[in-house]
Write an enzyme that holds these catalytic residues in place. Structure first.
Site, mmCIF file in Angstrom:
data_model
loop_
_atom_site.group_PDB
_atom_site.id
_atom_site.type_symbol
_atom_site.label_atom_id
_atom_site.label_comp_id
_atom_site.label_asym_id
_atom_site.label_seq_id
_atom_site.Cartn_x
_atom_site.Cartn_y
_atom_site.Cartn_z
ATOM 1 N N SER A 127 0.825 -1.210 0.000
ATOM 2 C CA SER A 127 0.000 0.000 0.000
ATOM 3 C C SER A 127 0.853 1.251 0.000
ATOM 4 O O SER A 127 0.383 2.321 -0.375
ATOM 5 C CB SER A 127 -0.866 0.046 1.262
ATOM 6 O OG SER A 127 -1.642 -1.105 1.370
ATOM 7 N N HIS A 140 -1.553 -2.725 -6.893
ATOM 8 C CA HIS A 140 -2.224 -2.424 -5.630
ATOM 9 C C HIS A 140 -3.734 -2.554 -5.773
ATOM 10 O O HIS A 140 -4.389 -1.713 -6.381
ATOM 11 C CB HIS A 140 -1.831 -0.996 -5.195
ATOM 12 C CG HIS A 140 -2.391 -0.604 -3.878
ATOM 13 N ND1 HIS A 140 -2.853 0.661 -3.600
ATOM 14 C CD2 HIS A 140 -2.576 -1.321 -2.742
ATOM 15 C CE1 HIS A 140 -3.285 0.708 -2.350
ATOM 16 N NE2 HIS A 140 -3.133 -0.481 -1.823
ATOM 17 N N ASN A 161 -4.231 6.118 -1.428
ATOM 18 C CA ASN A 161 -3.908 6.165 0.003
ATOM 19 C C ASN A 161 -3.250 7.479 0.406
ATOM 20 O O ASN A 161 -3.416 7.937 1.542
ATOM 21 C CB ASN A 161 -3.020 4.986 0.394
ATOM 22 C CG ASN A 161 -3.817 3.700 0.486
ATOM 23 O OD1 ASN A 161 -5.050 3.739 0.537
ATOM 24 N ND2 ASN A 161 -3.143 2.577 0.501
ATOM 25 N N GLU A 193 -4.007 0.138 -8.748
ATOM 26 C CA GLU A 193 -2.917 1.047 -9.080
ATOM 27 C C GLU A 193 -1.740 0.187 -9.551
ATOM 28 O O GLU A 193 -1.289 -0.705 -8.820
ATOM 29 C CB GLU A 193 -2.536 1.891 -7.863
ATOM 30 C CG GLU A 193 -3.616 2.914 -7.508
ATOM 31 C CD GLU A 193 -3.352 3.637 -6.193
ATOM 32 O OE1 GLU A 193 -3.675 4.825 -6.113
ATOM 33 O OE2 GLU A 193 -2.858 3.016 -5.235
HETATM 34 N N1 NAD Z 1 -6.007 -4.540 4.307
HETATM 35 C C1 NAD Z 1 -6.226 -3.706 3.297
HETATM 36 O O1 NAD Z 1 -7.274 -3.029 3.222
HETATM 37 C C2 NAD Z 1 -5.211 -3.570 2.196
HETATM 38 C C3 NAD Z 1 -5.580 -2.945 0.983
HETATM 39 C C4 NAD Z 1 -4.641 -2.874 -0.056
HETATM 40 C C5 NAD Z 1 -3.365 -3.393 0.121
HETATM 41 N N2 NAD Z 1 -3.030 -3.975 1.317
HETATM 42 C C6 NAD Z 1 -1.662 -4.505 1.444
HETATM 43 O O2 NAD Z 1 -1.736 -5.915 1.233
HETATM 44 C C7 NAD Z 1 -0.731 -6.568 2.031
HETATM 45 C C8 NAD Z 1 -1.388 -7.598 2.922
HETATM 46 O O3 NAD Z 1 -2.319 -6.955 3.768
HETATM 47 P P1 NAD Z 1 -3.510 -7.772 4.464
HETATM 48 O O4 NAD Z 1 -4.397 -6.757 5.087
HETATM 49 O O5 NAD Z 1 -4.066 -8.783 3.521
HETATM 50 O O6 NAD Z 1 -2.675 -8.528 5.614
HETATM 51 P P2 NAD Z 1 -3.116 -9.818 6.477
HETATM 52 O O7 NAD Z 1 -2.376 -9.701 7.754
HETATM 53 O O8 NAD Z 1 -4.595 -9.972 6.485
HETATM 54 O O9 NAD Z 1 -2.521 -11.047 5.630
HETATM 55 C C9 NAD Z 1 -1.151 -11.300 5.492
HETATM 56 C C10 NAD Z 1 -0.977 -12.795 5.302
HETATM 57 O O10 NAD Z 1 0.361 -13.048 4.899
HETATM 58 C C11 NAD Z 1 0.783 -14.254 5.512
HETATM 59 N N3 NAD Z 1 2.244 -14.259 5.511
HETATM 60 C C12 NAD Z 1 3.100 -13.572 6.303
HETATM 61 N N4 NAD Z 1 4.380 -13.817 5.938
HETATM 62 C C13 NAD Z 1 4.324 -14.684 4.893
HETATM 63 C C14 NAD Z 1 5.308 -15.317 4.086
HETATM 64 N N5 NAD Z 1 6.607 -15.086 4.247
HETATM 65 N N6 NAD Z 1 4.890 -16.171 3.110
HETATM 66 C C15 NAD Z 1 3.572 -16.407 2.924
HETATM 67 N N7 NAD Z 1 2.589 -15.817 3.653
HETATM 68 C C16 NAD Z 1 2.968 -14.959 4.615
HETATM 69 C C17 NAD Z 1 0.138 -14.215 6.887
HETATM 70 O O11 NAD Z 1 0.059 -15.530 7.458
HETATM 71 C C18 NAD Z 1 -1.226 -13.605 6.579
HETATM 72 O O12 NAD Z 1 -2.212 -14.590 6.316
HETATM 73 C C19 NAD Z 1 0.008 -5.457 2.776
HETATM 74 O O13 NAD Z 1 1.143 -5.088 2.034
HETATM 75 C C20 NAD Z 1 -1.015 -4.326 2.800
HETATM 76 O O14 NAD Z 1 -0.429 -3.046 2.911
HETATM 77 C C21 NAD Z 1 -3.917 -4.094 2.347
#
Ligand code: NAD
Length: 267
Positions: free
Chosen positions: A122, A143, A193, A155
């Site tokens: 993000s 993104h 963002n 994005e």
């Molecule tokens: N939450 C949102 O609204 C949102 C929106 C857009 C982008 N993002 C981005 O997406 C990414 C993930 O966010 P999220 O909210 O889904 O997080 P989350 O915590 O819900 O999920 C992350 C997952 O990654 C897994 N994980 C951690 N290390 C790992 C590895 N080495 N190999 C495989 N799996 C691994 C974890 O077990 C977990 O299930 C971040 O970079 C975040 O900034 C989030």
């Protein structure tokens, strides 16, 4: 144009990764999903199953298409080696630079030189992530927004060394997924963002200062400004940890704008 993207890897099946895997599989791509352990893999599988059941209930997906979608996702691995044949790998692991750099460094030794790597970050620098690999020109940001199966925007983030052919392939992939891609340079927060998080942070400040209740803050923006949800509900949907990491990165990169609120729950 490069080769067609048919097989993709999704690393991390949390809030975003599960949704991204669903979107990819819904549009005919074969997906290899990777998590840290079987429990996390099963949570991701349950998330996709729940989301597709909802889509059937809402009449957005037939039961037949849902079954085909679920068949295209393989969850039987916690091993990155299974991504060796992927044309494209996207990660959605936690928003921490060292984790993402380490992941892509490992993938660099596993995947073909042609494989395109995408990060769903993000706010982190796609450039800093890309230079952990031997192929920075084949690394982009892609993104998605939450929930990934529903939100139309993606994005596409290019760095100064992104190969134009790679960019064209990723834009074509986004369109194939039914998304509207916006391609931009590598700057913390990208477009959405960078604009959104100042507002969310300000809402948390109003609540912290006890100026208004959480219900009133959310109602003001829903009913007064016509937004589908209020800022505190949106912070909860994003996740407090993710929101904190995004604000922190944006602050560190610019030293202007908003200081992230500490990690106390708004709810
Ligand atoms: N939450 C949102 O609204 C949102 C929106 C857009 C982008 N993002 C981005 O997406 C990414 C993930 O966010 P999220 O909210 O889904 O997080 P989350 O915590 O819900 O999920 C992350 C997952 O990654 C897994 N994980 C951690 N290390 C790992 C590895 N080495 N190999 C495989 N799996 C691994 C974890 O077990 C977990 O299930 C971040 O970079 C975040 O900034 C989030």
């Amino acid at each position: 144009m490069g080769r067609e993207i048919a097989t993709v890897g999704v690393v991390g099946l949390g809030t975003m990764g599960a949704g991204i895997a669903e979107v990819l599989a819904r549009n005919g791509l074969r997906v290899h999903a990777v998590e840290v352990d079987d429990a996390a893999l099963n949570r991701g599988r349950a998330h996709v199953a729940h989301s597709t059941r909802r889509a059937i209930a809402k009449g957005k997906l037939t039961a037949e298409d849902a079954a085909a979608l679920l068949d295209r996702i393989q969850y039987n691995t916690v091993d990155l080696a299974d991504l060796a044949a992927a044309d494209f790998v996207i990660e959605a692991i936690p928003e921490r630079l060292e984790l993402k750099r380490e992941l892509f460094k490992r993938l660099d030794g596993i995947c073909s030189d042609e494989t395109i790597f995408a990060t769903n970050t993000s706010s982190l620098s796609v450039t800093e992530i890309s230079v952990a690999t031997s192929r920075p020109s084949r690394v982009v940001g892609l993104h998605f927004f939450n929930p990934a199966p529903v939100m139309k925007l993606v994005e596409v983030v290019r760095t100064v060394v992104t190969d134009p052919g790679v960019l064209a392939d990723v834009e074509a992939l986004a369109e194939r997924l039914g998304k509207s891609p916006v391609t931009i340079g590598d700057k913390a927060g990208f477009i959405a963002n960078a604009l959104l998080f100042g507002y969310l942070n300000h809402a948390a400040s109003l609540y912290e200062a006890k100026y208004a209740t959480r219900e009133d803050i959310d109602a003001a923006m829903r009913l007064g400004c016509g937004l589908p949800m209020g800022p505190l509900a949106l912070i909860d949907l994003i996740g407090l940890d993710t929101a904190y990491e995004i604000l922190d990165t944006m602050y560190k990169q610019s030293r202007t704008g908003c200081t992230p609120r500490r990690r106390s729950s708004s709810r």
